[in-house]
Design an enzyme around this catalytic site. Sequence first.
Site, short mmCIF file in Angstrom:
data_model
loop_
_atom_site.label_atom_id
_atom_site.label_comp_id
_atom_site.label_asym_id
_atom_site.label_seq_id
_atom_site.Cartn_x
_atom_site.Cartn_y
_atom_site.Cartn_z
N HIS A 9 43.97 50.66 40.04
CA HIS A 9 45.10 51.80 39.56
C HIS A 9 45.81 51.59 38.11
O HIS A 9 45.68 50.67 37.65
CB HIS A 9 46.21 51.81 40.85
CG HIS A 9 47.09 50.49 40.76
ND1 HIS A 9 48.07 50.12 39.91
CD2 HIS A 9 46.79 49.36 41.55
CE1 HIS A 9 48.48 48.88 40.02
NE2 HIS A 9 47.66 48.31 40.99
N ARG A 60 49.94 53.86 44.59
CA ARG A 60 49.61 53.76 43.35
C ARG A 60 47.87 54.04 43.04
O ARG A 60 47.52 54.57 42.02
CB ARG A 60 50.00 52.57 42.79
CG ARG A 60 49.72 51.37 43.44
CD ARG A 60 50.41 50.12 43.00
NE ARG A 60 50.06 48.80 43.46
CZ ARG A 60 50.61 48.33 44.59
NH1 ARG A 60 51.38 49.00 45.52
NH2 ARG A 60 50.18 46.97 44.91
N GLU A 87 46.25 46.20 48.07
CA GLU A 87 46.52 44.71 47.36
C GLU A 87 46.59 43.47 48.34
O GLU A 87 46.97 43.70 49.40
CB GLU A 87 47.64 45.10 46.63
CG GLU A 87 48.09 43.81 45.74
CD GLU A 87 46.98 43.32 44.70
OE1 GLU A 87 46.16 42.80 45.33
OE2 GLU A 87 47.15 43.67 43.44
N HIS A 182 42.91 47.60 43.92
CA HIS A 182 43.96 46.77 43.40
C HIS A 182 43.57 45.69 42.68
O HIS A 182 42.46 45.10 43.04
CB HIS A 182 45.00 46.61 44.22
CG HIS A 182 45.61 47.67 44.89
ND1 HIS A 182 46.74 48.25 44.78
CD2 HIS A 182 44.97 48.52 46.01
CE1 HIS A 182 47.14 49.33 45.57
NE2 HIS A 182 45.94 49.48 46.30
O1 LIG Z 1 51.93 41.92 41.96
C1 LIG Z 1 50.78 42.08 42.55
O2 LIG Z 1 50.53 42.65 43.99
C2 LIG Z 1 49.60 41.85 41.77
C3 LIG Z 1 49.02 43.02 41.12
O3 LIG Z 1 49.90 43.93 40.37
O4 LIG Z 1 49.92 40.86 40.75
P1 LIG Z 1 48.99 39.47 40.36
O5 LIG Z 1 48.20 40.20 39.23
O6 LIG Z 1 50.28 38.85 39.88
O7 LIG Z 1 48.24 39.16 41.39
#
Ligand SMILES: O=C(O)[C@@H](CO)OP(=O)(O)O
Length: 249
Positions: A9, A60, A87, A182
């Site tokens: 996204h 998102r 995610e 994600h």
């Molecule tokens: O905060 C989150 O859910 C992920 C993606 O934005 O972050 P990270 O890259 O820190 O795993």
Amino acid sequence: MYKVVLLRHGESQWNLENRFTGWTDVDLTEAGIGQASGAGKILKEQGFTFDQAYTSVLKRAIRTLWLALDEMDLMWIPVERDWRLNERHYGDLQGLNKAETAKKFGDEQVLVWRRSYDTPPPPLDPGDERCPGNDQRYANLSAEQLPLTECLKDTVERVMPYWHETIAPAIKAGKKLIIVAHGNSLRALVKYLDDVSEEDIVGLNIPTGVPLVYELDENLKPIRHEYLGDQAAIQAAMDAVAKQGQAKK
Ligand SMILES: O=C(O)[C@@H](CO)OP(=O)(O)O
């Protein structure tokens, strides 16, 4: 030879604020909207078309898909939304600023929580109102499927059945697919496709809003992959994602 397009996204409000997001349903920023449309534009320019799309149940990703498809005049194609593409659940870290968390617990600890394969972040308290069991969109999930936190290994374990049961058969049936998901659900998929080791996956960061094209052989093994766009800008965006978990100097 098959082709499949993966797309993280566009920038979300909590990406902008550098907060752990996970299953929190935050929307795109103006910049994120621009990235999503830009992804559709470059895909169209390069002659891509799709006849099926997959995304998560988080806005998102859904909105990014809409914007990219709109740019390609493909809003009519079937879209399947599934929680398995969500995610990674970030547990009790959800909402916290990543750099402030690194200042409090150290860069090393935050790297373990963000990128280690099998160490999950601290879980949500089962009484926490943010638990997915309180959210109508997860009403069909069993108690074992509802996470209070996830490490990447847990995410792999829920993404891969969706790949094997739903996405892979569609590719083999000749459908041209786009998967909008994600950072970490795509890392889970890339880990599987490219057989990335548990050590090497720590260093793999996926930028927002950049189409990632995989060419696959008849057994769906990758032949090659490439990000579409300005390679220097894409590398800078990947480096910036890696640095989000460091305390400000
Ligand atoms: O905060 C989150 O859910 C992920 C993606 O934005 O972050 P990270 O890259 O820190 O795993």
